[in-house]
Design a protein around this motif. Structure first.
Motif, PDB file in Angstrom:
ATOM      1  N   SER A 107       0.831  -1.207   0.000  1.00  0.00           N
ATOM      2  CA  SER A 107       0.000   0.000   0.000  1.00  0.00           C
ATOM      3  C   SER A 107       0.867   1.259   0.000  1.00  0.00           C
ATOM      4  O   SER A 107       0.551   2.249  -0.659  1.00  0.00           O
ATOM      5  N   LEU A 108       1.995   1.223   0.722  1.00  0.00           N
ATOM      6  CA  LEU A 108       2.895   2.385   0.731  1.00  0.00           C
ATOM      7  C   LEU A 108       3.526   2.616  -0.636  1.00  0.00           C
ATOM      8  O   LEU A 108       3.714   3.760  -1.058  1.00  0.00           O
ATOM      9  N   ILE A 109       3.827   1.527  -1.312  1.00  0.00           N
ATOM     10  CA  ILE A 109       4.431   1.668  -2.641  1.00  0.00           C
ATOM     11  C   ILE A 109       3.431   2.300  -3.615  1.00  0.00           C
ATOM     12  O   ILE A 109       3.781   3.181  -4.405  1.00  0.00           O
ATOM     13  N   PHE A 110       2.188   1.876  -3.529  1.00  0.00           N
ATOM     14  CA  PHE A 110       1.151   2.493  -4.362  1.00  0.00           C
ATOM     15  C   PHE A 110       1.045   3.984  -4.048  1.00  0.00           C
ATOM     16  O   PHE A 110       0.953   4.827  -4.953  1.00  0.00           O
ATOM     17  N   LYS A 111       1.046   4.313  -2.747  1.00  0.00           N
ATOM     18  CA  LYS A 111       0.884   5.717  -2.357  1.00  0.00           C
ATOM     19  C   LYS A 111       2.067   6.570  -2.799  1.00  0.00           C
ATOM     20  O   LYS A 111       1.897   7.701  -3.247  1.00  0.00           O
ATOM     21  N   SER A 112       3.259   6.002  -2.677  1.00  0.00           N
ATOM     22  CA  SER A 112       4.426   6.807  -3.044  1.00  0.00           C
ATOM     23  C   SER A 112       4.449   7.066  -4.551  1.00  0.00           C
ATOM     24  O   SER A 112       4.885   8.118  -5.002  1.00  0.00           O
ATOM     25  N   LYS A 113       3.945   6.090  -5.315  1.00  0.00           N
ATOM     26  CA  LYS A 113       3.825   6.317  -6.766  1.00  0.00           C
ATOM     27  C   LYS A 113       2.896   7.491  -7.052  1.00  0.00           C
ATOM     28  O   LYS A 113       3.186   8.356  -7.880  1.00  0.00           O
ATOM     29  N   ALA A 114       1.751   7.474  -6.358  1.00  0.00           N
ATOM     30  CA  ALA A 114       0.773   8.546  -6.566  1.00  0.00           C
ATOM     31  C   ALA A 114       1.367   9.889  -6.132  1.00  0.00           C
ATOM     32  O   ALA A 114       1.186  10.908  -6.803  1.00  0.00           O
ATOM     33  N   ASN A 115       2.087   9.875  -5.020  1.00  0.00           N
ATOM     34  CA  ASN A 115       2.682  11.125  -4.532  1.00  0.00           C
ATOM     35  C   ASN A 115       3.714  11.684  -5.497  1.00  0.00           C
ATOM     36  O   ASN A 115       3.787  12.899  -5.706  1.00  0.00           O
ATOM     37  N   ARG A 116       4.489  10.809  -6.069  1.00  0.00           N
ATOM     38  CA  ARG A 116       5.490  11.272  -7.025  1.00  0.00           C
ATOM     39  C   ARG A 116       4.795  11.926  -8.222  1.00  0.00           C
ATOM     40  O   ARG A 116       5.244  12.950  -8.735  1.00  0.00           O
ATOM     41  N   ALA A 117       3.692  11.318  -8.659  1.00  0.00           N
ATOM     42  CA  ALA A 117       2.954  11.899  -9.785  1.00  0.00           C
ATOM     43  C   ALA A 117       2.355  13.245  -9.397  1.00  0.00           C
ATOM     44  O   ALA A 117       2.386  14.202 -10.173  1.00  0.00           O
ATOM     45  N   LEU A 118       1.840  13.318  -8.174  1.00  0.00           N
ATOM     46  CA  LEU A 118       1.255  14.576  -7.692  1.00  0.00           C
ATOM     47  C   LEU A 118       2.298  15.684  -7.645  1.00  0.00           C
ATOM     48  O   LEU A 118       2.025  16.839  -7.989  1.00  0.00           O
ATOM     49  N   ASP A 119       3.507  15.332  -7.194  1.00  0.00           N
ATOM     50  CA  ASP A 119       4.584  16.325  -7.072  1.00  0.00           C
ATOM     51  C   ASP A 119       4.945  16.929  -8.421  1.00  0.00           C
ATOM     52  O   ASP A 119       5.417  18.063  -8.504  1.00  0.00           O
ATOM     53  N   ARG A 120       4.737  16.137  -9.474  1.00  0.00           N
ATOM     54  CA  ARG A 120       5.097  16.638 -10.791  1.00  0.00           C
ATOM     55  C   ARG A 120       4.093  17.670 -11.320  1.00  0.00           C
ATOM     56  O   ARG A 120       4.379  18.394 -12.256  1.00  0.00           O
ATOM     57  N   MET A 121       2.893  17.694 -10.713  1.00  0.00           N
ATOM     58  CA  MET A 121       1.857  18.618 -11.184  1.00  0.00           C
ATOM     59  C   MET A 121       2.017  19.981 -10.505  1.00  0.00           C
ATOM     60  O   MET A 121       2.215  20.048  -9.306  1.00  0.00           O
ATOM     61  N   GLU A 122       1.872  21.020 -11.294  1.00  0.00           N
ATOM     62  CA  GLU A 122       2.010  22.355 -10.706  1.00  0.00           C
ATOM     63  C   GLU A 122       0.690  22.858 -10.162  1.00  0.00           C
ATOM     64  O   GLU A 122       0.573  23.249  -9.008  1.00  0.00           O
ATOM     65  N   ASP A 123      -0.336  22.842 -10.992  1.00  0.00           N
ATOM     66  CA  ASP A 123      -1.649  23.317 -10.558  1.00  0.00           C
ATOM     67  C   ASP A 123      -2.522  22.124 -10.162  1.00  0.00           C
ATOM     68  O   ASP A 123      -2.777  21.247 -10.984  1.00  0.00           O
ATOM     69  N   PRO A 124      -2.955  22.071  -8.891  1.00  0.00           N
ATOM     70  CA  PRO A 124      -3.751  20.930  -8.418  1.00  0.00           C
ATOM     71  C   PRO A 124      -4.994  20.674  -9.272  1.00  0.00           C
ATOM     72  O   PRO A 124      -5.393  19.527  -9.469  1.00  0.00           O
ATOM     73  N   ARG A 125      -5.589  21.746  -9.772  1.00  0.00           N
ATOM     74  CA  ARG A 125      -6.808  21.541 -10.573  1.00  0.00           C
ATOM     75  C   ARG A 125      -6.500  20.899 -11.910  1.00  0.00           C
ATOM     76  O   ARG A 125      -7.299  20.131 -12.438  1.00  0.00           O
ATOM     77  N   GLU A 126      -5.336  21.260 -12.438  1.00  0.00           N
ATOM     78  CA  GLU A 126      -4.933  20.616 -13.685  1.00  0.00           C
ATOM     79  C   GLU A 126      -4.704  19.132 -13.454  1.00  0.00           C
ATOM     80  O   GLU A 126      -4.946  18.301 -14.331  1.00  0.00           O
ATOM     81  N   THR A 127      -4.244  18.820 -12.230  1.00  0.00           N
ATOM     82  CA  THR A 127      -4.035  17.425 -11.874  1.00  0.00           C
ATOM     83  C   THR A 127      -5.305  16.616 -12.098  1.00  0.00           C
ATOM     84  O   THR A 127      -5.281  15.511 -12.637  1.00  0.00           O
ATOM     85  N   LEU A 128      -6.417  17.228 -11.656  1.00  0.00           N
ATOM     86  CA  LEU A 128      -7.706  16.539 -11.781  1.00  0.00           C
ATOM     87  C   LEU A 128      -8.046  16.247 -13.239  1.00  0.00           C
ATOM     88  O   LEU A 128      -8.439  15.138 -13.590  1.00  0.00           O
ATOM     89  N   ASP A 129      -7.904  17.266 -14.083  1.00  0.00           N
ATOM     90  CA  ASP A 129      -8.252  17.082 -15.497  1.00  0.00           C
ATOM     91  C   ASP A 129      -7.312  16.099 -16.184  1.00  0.00           C
ATOM     92  O   ASP A 129      -7.736  15.255 -16.970  1.00  0.00           O
TER      93      ASP A 129
END
Lengths: 92, 275
Positions: free
Chosen positions: B12-34
């Protein structure tokens, strides 16, 4: 807490089951650490069977991360190893 | 430390860290959603194609099983024909090939079941993902309309991490199904080649059907041989009782005839009377 079985989806499990599941999980982990092919499959099966027995399915439209994630039922030890090593078994 | 954490938690931590790394790459959180929504739609397409691919493979295996069944049935008939024609060597050959065909069939049946399982799993994964993608679409519009970028961050992170986990799971399921389908295609191709080479299917239907050819070749002489064999049997059987009983009854003689003769009643009177 929410538990995912890979390939099957998420289940809701009462927090009180944590100790019991941890015990089963330890047996699984020990099998992987020992490279024990014979002990691996029954250990995984015991864990999955228990989780399925005490869990209730999470509604399909709920989007929440799981506290615990379990390998799929036909997972090989090699697959679990890869899963644990973060070597890209998870796409994306 | 990590080794003592247990498999469930570590995964579960490995899944979360993958998601976090992807999130870190996004600048605008709303763009992340789209952006995430787009990749979800792509994954949905992919999983549906996966279901279709597995189904295609399964049908191909089904077709091959049917072809092999026909081969097996025909070889069985040929063995019977050969045996009743007194050609045990041909019958043995046919049965040997039938055994080979059955081995292939049992192997294919196992593969078929496995593909069926993959198809069911992928179909389930596709349905679960569809429900989550629909929910995500609603959620992302709500988040965009209700919160400022800063306020939305936590909710976006949770939704993103949750959907990423689902997508990771589905992605792995697709990969496993693809692997099995590939293996299957290779095997199916090998069996097609075997059939084309005449080792399996052509035994039955093609020009290399030597068993049938031999049976056909015997066709003209078949009746003569059978008649000869019957005559020999009659002579052997007939001579013994005649020595013991001075007046053999016709009815008794008919009852003693081998069953092969009973199947050809038209031949009986002349054969019986003649001897």
């Amino acid at each position: 807490m929410i538990v995912r079985i890979l390939g099957e989806g998420q289940l809701l499990i009462d927090d009180s089951a944590a100790d019991e599941l941890n015990e089963l999980d330890s047996a699984l982990e020990a099998a992987v650490e020992r490279n024990d092919e014979v002990g691996f499959a029954p250990a995984l099966d015991a864990l999955l069977t228990r989780v399925r027995a005490i869990g209730s399915p999470v509604a399909a439209d709920v989007i929440e991360p799981s506290a615990l994630i379990l390998p799929q039922r036909d997972a090989t030890m090699a697959e679990v190893r890869k899963l644990l090593s973060d070597e890209g078994l998870i796409p994306g | 430390m990590v080794a003592l954490m247990g498999v469930m938690k570590r995964v579960s931590l490995i899944f979360k860290s993958k998601a976090n790394r992807a999130l870190d790459r996004m600048e605008d959180p709303r763009e992340t959603l789209d952006y995430s929504y787009q990749t979800q739609l792509e994954l949905l397409q992919k999983v549906r194609r996966g279901v279709a691919d597995v189904a295609t493979s399964r049908k191909r295996v089904e077709l091959q099983i049917n072809q092999l069944q026909q081969s097996s049935d025909k070889l069985d008939r040929q063995a019977r024909d050969a045996l009743s024609a007194g050609r045990e060597d041909l019958a043995r050959d046919a049965l040997t090939r039938k055994a080979g065909v059955q081995t292939q069939m049992s192997d294919l049946n196992t593969q078929y079941t496995s593909l069926q399982g993959e198809e069911e799993k992928l179909t389930g994964a596709s349905q679960r993902l569809q429900a989550k993608v629909d929910a995500f679409r609603t959620k992302k519009e709500t988040i965009k309309a209700t919160y400022t970028a800063a306020e939305a961050q936590t909710r976006i992170n949770e939704a993103f991490t949750g959907i990423s986990e689902e997508m990771g799971d589905v992605g792995m399921a697709i990969q496993r199904a693809e692997d099995k389908t590939e293996q299957m295609k290779a095997r199916a191709g090998a069996i097609d080649e075997l059939m084309a080479s005449g080792a399996l299917d052509d035994v039955v239907s093609g020009p290399r059907d030597d068993i049938q050819a031999e049976l056909d070749r015997m066709g003209a002489g078949h009746d003569v041989d059978a008649e000869l064999a019957r005559m020999k049997t009659e002579l052997e059987q007939g001579s013994a009782p005649r020595q013991l009983e001075s007046t053999p009854e016709p009815a008794q003689g008919a009852a003693d005839l081998p069953s092969a003769q009973v199947a050809q009643p038209a031949d009986q009177p002349s054969a019986g009377d003649g001897q």
